[in-house]
Design a protein around this motif. Sequence first.
Motif, PDB file in Angstrom:
ATOM      1  N   MET A 167       0.827  -1.201   0.000  1.00  0.00           N
ATOM      2  CA  MET A 167       0.000   0.000   0.000  1.00  0.00           C
ATOM      3  C   MET A 167       0.870   1.263   0.000  1.00  0.00           C
ATOM      4  O   MET A 167       0.582   2.234  -0.701  1.00  0.00           O
ATOM      5  CB  MET A 167      -0.929  -0.010   1.224  1.00  0.00           C
ATOM      6  CG  MET A 167      -1.983  -1.101   1.180  1.00  0.00           C
ATOM      7  SD  MET A 167      -2.796  -1.368   2.790  1.00  0.00           S
ATOM      8  CE  MET A 167      -3.820   0.100   2.907  1.00  0.00           C
ATOM      9  N   LEU A 168       1.938   1.233   0.778  1.00  0.00           N
ATOM     10  CA  LEU A 168       2.812   2.404   0.862  1.00  0.00           C
ATOM     11  C   LEU A 168       3.592   2.622  -0.436  1.00  0.00           C
ATOM     12  O   LEU A 168       3.715   3.754  -0.922  1.00  0.00           O
ATOM     13  CB  LEU A 168       3.783   2.244   2.031  1.00  0.00           C
ATOM     14  CG  LEU A 168       3.162   2.173   3.428  1.00  0.00           C
ATOM     15  CD1 LEU A 168       4.257   1.992   4.476  1.00  0.00           C
ATOM     16  CD2 LEU A 168       2.327   3.400   3.740  1.00  0.00           C
ATOM     17  N   ARG A 169       4.139   1.559  -1.008  1.00  0.00           N
ATOM     18  CA  ARG A 169       4.924   1.713  -2.237  1.00  0.00           C
ATOM     19  C   ARG A 169       4.045   2.193  -3.385  1.00  0.00           C
ATOM     20  O   ARG A 169       4.465   3.011  -4.207  1.00  0.00           O
ATOM     21  CB  ARG A 169       5.616   0.399  -2.587  1.00  0.00           C
ATOM     22  CG  ARG A 169       6.397   0.429  -3.904  1.00  0.00           C
ATOM     23  CD  ARG A 169       7.446   1.541  -3.958  1.00  0.00           C
ATOM     24  NE  ARG A 169       8.552   1.330  -3.060  1.00  0.00           N
ATOM     25  CZ  ARG A 169       9.663   0.680  -3.373  1.00  0.00           C
ATOM     26  NH1 ARG A 169       9.819   0.187  -4.597  1.00  0.00           N
ATOM     27  NH2 ARG A 169      10.636   0.545  -2.486  1.00  0.00           N
ATOM     28  N   ASN A 170       2.821   1.685  -3.464  1.00  0.00           N
ATOM     29  CA  ASN A 170       1.915   2.127  -4.521  1.00  0.00           C
ATOM     30  C   ASN A 170       1.644   3.620  -4.455  1.00  0.00           C
ATOM     31  O   ASN A 170       1.310   4.247  -5.470  1.00  0.00           O
ATOM     32  CB  ASN A 170       0.588   1.370  -4.429  1.00  0.00           C
ATOM     33  CG  ASN A 170       0.698  -0.055  -4.925  1.00  0.00           C
ATOM     34  OD1 ASN A 170       1.629  -0.396  -5.641  1.00  0.00           O
ATOM     35  ND2 ASN A 170      -0.240  -0.895  -4.529  1.00  0.00           N
ATOM     36  N   ARG A 171       1.805   4.214  -3.265  1.00  0.00           N
ATOM     37  CA  ARG A 171       1.527   5.646  -3.062  1.00  0.00           C
ATOM     38  C   ARG A 171       2.803   6.455  -2.870  1.00  0.00           C
ATOM     39  O   ARG A 171       2.748   7.611  -2.453  1.00  0.00           O
ATOM     40  CB  ARG A 171       0.582   5.817  -1.875  1.00  0.00           C
ATOM     41  CG  ARG A 171      -0.812   5.238  -2.156  1.00  0.00           C
ATOM     42  CD  ARG A 171      -1.611   5.056  -0.882  1.00  0.00           C
ATOM     43  NE  ARG A 171      -2.959   4.564  -1.172  1.00  0.00           N
ATOM     44  CZ  ARG A 171      -3.248   3.288  -1.405  1.00  0.00           C
ATOM     45  NH1 ARG A 171      -2.290   2.364  -1.381  1.00  0.00           N
ATOM     46  NH2 ARG A 171      -4.492   2.921  -1.664  1.00  0.00           N
ATOM     47  N   GLN A 172       3.948   5.842  -3.144  1.00  0.00           N
ATOM     48  CA  GLN A 172       5.235   6.538  -3.119  1.00  0.00           C
ATOM     49  C   GLN A 172       5.558   7.139  -1.747  1.00  0.00           C
ATOM     50  O   GLN A 172       6.024   8.271  -1.642  1.00  0.00           O
ATOM     51  CB  GLN A 172       5.270   7.617  -4.199  1.00  0.00           C
ATOM     52  CG  GLN A 172       5.116   7.076  -5.608  1.00  0.00           C
ATOM     53  CD  GLN A 172       6.247   6.111  -5.991  1.00  0.00           C
ATOM     54  OE1 GLN A 172       7.404   6.491  -6.013  1.00  0.00           O
ATOM     55  NE2 GLN A 172       5.906   4.863  -6.269  1.00  0.00           N
ATOM     56  N   PHE A 173       5.313   6.379  -0.705  1.00  0.00           N
ATOM     57  CA  PHE A 173       5.683   6.812   0.640  1.00  0.00           C
ATOM     58  C   PHE A 173       7.165   6.601   0.878  1.00  0.00           C
ATOM     59  O   PHE A 173       7.775   5.659   0.345  1.00  0.00           O
ATOM     60  CB  PHE A 173       4.918   5.987   1.688  1.00  0.00           C
ATOM     61  CG  PHE A 173       3.650   6.615   2.174  1.00  0.00           C
ATOM     62  CD1 PHE A 173       3.550   7.130   3.450  1.00  0.00           C
ATOM     63  CD2 PHE A 173       2.525   6.674   1.355  1.00  0.00           C
ATOM     64  CE1 PHE A 173       2.380   7.694   3.914  1.00  0.00           C
ATOM     65  CE2 PHE A 173       1.344   7.233   1.801  1.00  0.00           C
ATOM     66  CZ  PHE A 173       1.272   7.753   3.090  1.00  0.00           C
ATOM     67  N   ASP A 174       7.760   7.476   1.682  1.00  0.00           N
ATOM     68  CA  ASP A 174       9.056   7.199   2.287  1.00  0.00           C
ATOM     69  C   ASP A 174       8.803   6.502   3.624  1.00  0.00           C
ATOM     70  O   ASP A 174       7.686   6.551   4.149  1.00  0.00           O
ATOM     71  CB  ASP A 174       9.827   8.499   2.531  1.00  0.00           C
ATOM     72  CG  ASP A 174      10.165   9.233   1.243  1.00  0.00           C
ATOM     73  OD1 ASP A 174      10.240   8.568   0.192  1.00  0.00           O
ATOM     74  OD2 ASP A 174      10.340  10.458   1.301  1.00  0.00           O
ATOM     75  N   THR A 175       9.828   5.866   4.180  1.00  0.00           N
ATOM     76  CA  THR A 175       9.702   5.231   5.487  1.00  0.00           C
ATOM     77  C   THR A 175      10.869   5.644   6.374  1.00  0.00           C
ATOM     78  O   THR A 175      11.963   5.959   5.890  1.00  0.00           O
ATOM     79  CB  THR A 175       9.673   3.689   5.372  1.00  0.00           C
ATOM     80  OG1 THR A 175      10.808   3.248   4.613  1.00  0.00           O
ATOM     81  CG2 THR A 175       8.392   3.195   4.708  1.00  0.00           C
ATOM     82  N   LYS A 176      10.621   5.639   7.670  1.00  0.00           N
ATOM     83  CA  LYS A 176      11.660   5.975   8.640  1.00  0.00           C
ATOM     84  C   LYS A 176      11.391   5.231   9.934  1.00  0.00           C
ATOM     85  O   LYS A 176      10.261   5.226  10.433  1.00  0.00           O
ATOM     86  CB  LYS A 176      11.678   7.481   8.907  1.00  0.00           C
ATOM     87  CG  LYS A 176      12.691   7.914   9.960  1.00  0.00           C
ATOM     88  CD  LYS A 176      12.576   9.407  10.248  1.00  0.00           C
ATOM     89  CE  LYS A 176      13.526   9.835  11.354  1.00  0.00           C
ATOM     90  NZ  LYS A 176      13.386  11.293  11.665  1.00  0.00           N
ATOM     91  N   VAL A 177      12.420   4.581  10.482  1.00  0.00           N
ATOM     92  CA  VAL A 177      12.313   3.971  11.802  1.00  0.00           C
ATOM     93  C   VAL A 177      12.542   5.071  12.830  1.00  0.00           C
ATOM     94  O   VAL A 177      13.464   5.883  12.694  1.00  0.00           O
ATOM     95  CB  VAL A 177      13.333   2.834  11.987  1.00  0.00           C
ATOM     96  CG1 VAL A 177      13.218   2.221  13.380  1.00  0.00           C
ATOM     97  CG2 VAL A 177      13.136   1.758  10.917  1.00  0.00           C
ATOM     98  N   GLN A 178      11.716   5.121  13.836  1.00  0.00           N
ATOM     99  CA  GLN A 178      11.856   6.146  14.861  1.00  0.00           C
ATOM    100  C   GLN A 178      13.180   5.999  15.610  1.00  0.00           C
ATOM    101  O   GLN A 178      13.632   4.872  15.868  1.00  0.00           O
ATOM    102  CB  GLN A 178      10.693   6.080  15.853  1.00  0.00           C
ATOM    103  CG  GLN A 178       9.331   6.422  15.237  1.00  0.00           C
ATOM    104  CD  GLN A 178       9.172   7.910  14.979  1.00  0.00           C
ATOM    105  OE1 GLN A 178       9.948   8.524  14.239  1.00  0.00           O
ATOM    106  NE2 GLN A 178       8.156   8.509  15.568  1.00  0.00           N
ATOM    107  N   PRO A 179      13.845   7.104  15.963  1.00  0.00           N
ATOM    108  CA  PRO A 179      15.122   7.040  16.681  1.00  0.00           C
ATOM    109  C   PRO A 179      15.022   6.209  17.956  1.00  0.00           C
ATOM    110  O   PRO A 179      14.039   6.288  18.694  1.00  0.00           O
ATOM    111  CB  PRO A 179      15.407   8.513  17.007  1.00  0.00           C
ATOM    112  CG  PRO A 179      14.700   9.279  15.950  1.00  0.00           C
ATOM    113  CD  PRO A 179      13.440   8.506  15.680  1.00  0.00           C
ATOM    114  N   GLY A 180      16.053   5.385  18.175  1.00  0.00           N
ATOM    115  CA  GLY A 180      16.114   4.571  19.372  1.00  0.00           C
ATOM    116  C   GLY A 180      15.297   3.297  19.322  1.00  0.00           C
ATOM    117  O   GLY A 180      15.304   2.514  20.278  1.00  0.00           O
TER     118      GLY A 180
END
Length: 230
Positions: free
Chosen positions: A113-126
């Motif tokens: 779902m995210l890739r189809n909508r061109q989302f970036d991803t980020k793991v929260q610090p820590g």
Amino acid sequence: MFVRIFALAALALLVVGCATPTPPPAAPSPAAAAAAAAAPPGLSTLPFEGGHLLLDTRSPACTITLQGQIHEGTVRRLHTGLQQLQGARCSSRRMLLDASAGELGSAITIGSMLRNRQFDTKVQPGRTCDTPCLLVFAAGTQRVLPLLPQPALLAFTPLPPDQDFAPRTCHSQPHAAQQLTLARYLNAMLPEPSSSNVLRQILAADCNGPARIGAQQALAMGLATSTAAR
């Protein structure tokens, strides 16, 4: 590419094999629903059993924070959240990951779902992002694994066992269909040789000492693209 990734979501059930279906998650508590309704404009909370999604459209850099478990209820809430984002003026879209336990089929669906909508991803610090979370992380167009203010980690944890295929063990034991689904998903998300390296790490995962990698290793592997937000 859209057709290929969308088809992967339909194959997600292969990842969990023939195990007994998990009962649907319970509805959010009245208190959680009330808190969601009280959110200020541009900030909304979508609760589900074991966590919530936080949608922030107060700036053009729209974000969805996933906090808690990854399961079918998470998928349903994300679908609602993505519908809400359609009316926002987002110059960019990013999924912030603070995920705990997860189901692989749901993780693959969310990632698609995210890739189809061109989302970036980020793991929260820590935070440490284990295999289901890692699969969602891999779906980002840009994938941020921060070093500051605290380093985030990716953990290759074993796949859940298929009760009809093999007894519970400390190692991943996917059957051929599960391996094929994972391989197709990772090939759609990551370039080679990154996708093959990630698959190899997942299949070799051991619960006695799951491999954890930081930002520099993830960059070298091609799993992360950056250590800091743009």
